[in-house]
Design an enzyme around this catalytic site. Structure first.
Site, PDB file in Angstrom:
ATOM      1  N   ASP A 158       0.888  -1.366  -0.269  1.00 17.18           N
ATOM      2  CA  ASP A 158      -0.153   0.027   0.115  1.00 17.18           C
ATOM      3  C   ASP A 158       0.297   1.119   0.160  1.00 17.18           C
ATOM      4  O   ASP A 158       1.568   1.345   0.534  1.00 17.18           O
ATOM      5  CB  ASP A 158      -0.960   0.227   1.342  1.00 17.18           C
ATOM      6  CG  ASP A 158      -1.930   0.855   1.191  1.00 17.18           C
ATOM      7  OD1 ASP A 158      -2.612   1.539   0.141  1.00 17.18           O
ATOM      8  OD2 ASP A 158      -1.716   1.547   2.399  1.00 17.18           O
ATOM      9  N   GLU A 204       1.463  -0.552  -5.095  1.00 21.79           N
ATOM     10  CA  GLU A 204      -0.081   0.332  -5.456  1.00 21.79           C
ATOM     11  C   GLU A 204       0.459   1.760  -5.481  1.00 21.79           C
ATOM     12  O   GLU A 204       0.538   2.901  -4.521  1.00 21.79           O
ATOM     13  CB  GLU A 204      -0.894   0.370  -3.732  1.00 21.79           C
ATOM     14  CG  GLU A 204      -2.122   0.890  -4.168  1.00 21.79           C
ATOM     15  CD  GLU A 204      -2.368   2.485  -3.745  1.00 21.79           C
ATOM     16  OE1 GLU A 204      -2.142   3.342  -4.391  1.00 21.79           O
ATOM     17  OE2 GLU A 204      -2.012   2.711  -2.368  1.00 21.79           O
ATOM     18  N   ASP A 239     -11.517   1.920  -1.498  1.00 16.90           N
ATOM     19  CA  ASP A 239     -11.279   2.939  -1.483  1.00 16.90           C
ATOM     20  C   ASP A 239     -11.712   3.666  -2.442  1.00 16.90           C
ATOM     21  O   ASP A 239     -12.301   5.102  -2.344  1.00 16.90           O
ATOM     22  CB  ASP A 239      -9.513   3.704  -1.075  1.00 16.90           C
ATOM     23  CG  ASP A 239      -9.612   3.483  -0.483  1.00 16.90           C
ATOM     24  OD1 ASP A 239     -10.014   3.556   1.154  1.00 16.90           O
ATOM     25  OD2 ASP A 239      -8.274   3.618   0.066  1.00 16.90           O
TER      26      ASP A 239
END
Length: 492
Positions: A289, A336, A389
């Site tokens: 992430d 990411e 998200d």
């Protein structure tokens, strides 16, 4: 790392249907593997599986190494004779975290009372094999002892600062609570190992998610304070976030302490290597992430009201990944790389061959160089309609401006009356991306009632669960046809 042409589904374990109020590692997870095998999908992506933290977020865990006890399957425990009571029957619907937490604590206490003596040697072996487990269990026992107080508010400063005499006293005082936390972690590992073996037997790879940061209130910060920017009371000095962006006009103030990268470098990133080793034991692939933060990270003063005022700082760069890839050459890492990027981020990703991410919902924003445009999606990436998200694709379309709708119709193209969600899924599947992963909500065509997370909101997230009858024969056949048509099937 070059990916093969294949398809996957994004579905967190907590979102699986089942009778226990939350998705679990038992029959619900095994059934989902069977579904993936039937449609020809070879990748199951999920969110972080550590214990949930503030706001029930899997990205704010009290441990980067531990598993989430809420995901332990009680039916499996009963089958093994480790639990003699049937769990409360739950209605379908979103996860009710307070109720689930109360119930599961009670049932795990019952399993401990019934079975710990029988499994004590196996738990002791788990304890020896996992260097993090002892400190995690003591941390959780201390947090309970201090009635849920955050680490930086523990009333006993000696415990907060890990003074040796205090630690030994608390190990003795809280030995029973420590054993209970270790027992739960042992059960999680036991069930996880069974799920991973089952998935491997069906040709399905497990794709995990590693948050870049750890929570301020965590065993990691407590055990290794030298690796974080903290003051002498274990309070963060600087915290992480991102500046105003697509998701929030105030930016996102995550509140995680930023790393003391010089200290990590001095140890040749030993803590990070062990962290990634733990991930590699659970998953075949991992999404790291906020990959951008390894090149430059956004640092905000602790106590700031939002993330508008912050500063970009230099991250560890190639040195960190040199150490990780040397230690774990077989682990597939996906970067990411969404958000405010720059050429250095792309250069670092390419240096190690990490696939990046492309999100089709971003592909209709203006800008000739937009890398998310359907025709610009490159091969060595993982492509999505949206992420956890984002709005679901239906929710995104329902709130789209007239200009955005025109751009979608022009670029896909979208015919009159055509289902926009199906068309978006089709576009990702037919793209050049080696791997495409579709959120389960988009496969089901659900609206924003099924959205997983709204960044910047502390409550009401992570609750969506799939209906027990959602995986119909019609849906299974439709998804299998699309995966086969796109050349992404298991036999491709």
């Amino acid at each position: 790392m070059k990916l093969k042409r294949q398809a996957g589904v994004l579905m967190h374990i907590s979102s699986l249907p089942g009778p226990e109020g939350i998705g679990t590692l038992g029959r619900p997870a095994h059934d989902f593997v069977d579904f993936l095998e039937r449609v020809g999908a070879r990748v199951w992506q999920m969110l972080p599986v550590g214990p949930a933290g503030g706001g029930d977020s899997p990205y704010q865990s009290p441990s980067t190494f531990a598993g989430n006890p809420l995901l332990i399957d009680f039916a499996l425990l009963r089958e093994e004779g480790l639990l003699d009571e049937r769990a409360e029957a739950w209605p379908d619907g979103p996860v009710d975290y307070p109720r689930v937490l109360r119930n599961r604590r009670m049932m795990l206490e019952r399993a401990f009372a019934l079975s710990y003596a029988r499994l004590e040697s196996e738990v002791a072996d788990f304890r020896r094999r996992n260097a993090w487990a002892e400190d995690y269990a003591l941390f959780m026992a201390l947090r309970e002892h201090f009635e849920g107080a955050r680490l930086d508010a523990w009333p006993d400063r000696a415990a907060r600062l890990r003074e040796p005499e205090a630690i030994e006293q608390y190990r003795a005082l809280l030995s029973d609570r420590i054993d209970r936390h270790l027992f739960a972690q042992y059960l999680f590992e036991r069930q996880w190992a069974a799920l991973k073996a089952y998935a491997a037997g069906k040709g399905v790879r497990l794709f995990g998610d590693l948050p870049i940061y750890t929570a301020a209130d965590s065993a990691d910060v407590w055990t290794h304070p030298e690796l974080f920017k903290l003051d002498e009371e274990r309070r963060p000095v600087k915290v992480a976030g991102v500046p105003p962006d697509y998701f929030s006009e105030d930016g996102q103030l995550w509140g995680n302490p930023v790393y003391a990268w010089k200290a990590h470098k001095a140890s040749d990133y030993a803590w990070w290597v062990e962290r990634m080793r733990g991930v590699a034991n659970r998953f075949d692939w991992v999404r790291i992430d906020h990959f951008i933060g390894f090149v430059n990270y956004y640092s905000v003063d602790y106590g700031a009201p939002n993330a508008r005022e912050g500063a970009w700082k230099k991250g560890p760069g190639a040195g960190l990944f040199r150490a990780i890839c040397r230690a774990l050459p077989e682990l597939t890492i996906v970067a990411e790389d969404l958000g405010v990027t720059n050429p250095k981020v792309d250069a670092l990703r390419k240096q190690y061959g990490f696939p990046g991410m492309k999100v089709l919902q971003f592909g209709f924003d203006p800008g000739k160089r937009n890398p998310h445009r359907p025709e610009r999606i490159k091969k060595n990436c993982v492509a999505y309609t949206g992420t956890h998200d984002n709005d679901t694709t239906l929710g995104w379309w329902e709130s789209a401006s007239p200009g955005l709708r025109r751009a979608v119709r022009k670029r896909l193209p979208l015919g009159p009356g055509e289902d926009v969600v199906e068309r978006m899924v089709h576009a990702v599947m037919m793209s050049r991306a080696a791997t495409c992963v579709i959120p389960m909500q988009d496969i089901l065509g659900l609206g924003n009632e099924a959205r997983m997370n709204l960044p910047g909101t502390p409550e009401g997230n992570w609750r969506w669960r799939m209906s027990p009858d959602a995986l119909s024969d019609e849906l299974t056949q439709r998804l299998k046809r699309l995966i086969d048509e796109s050349g992404r099937g298991a036999d491709a």
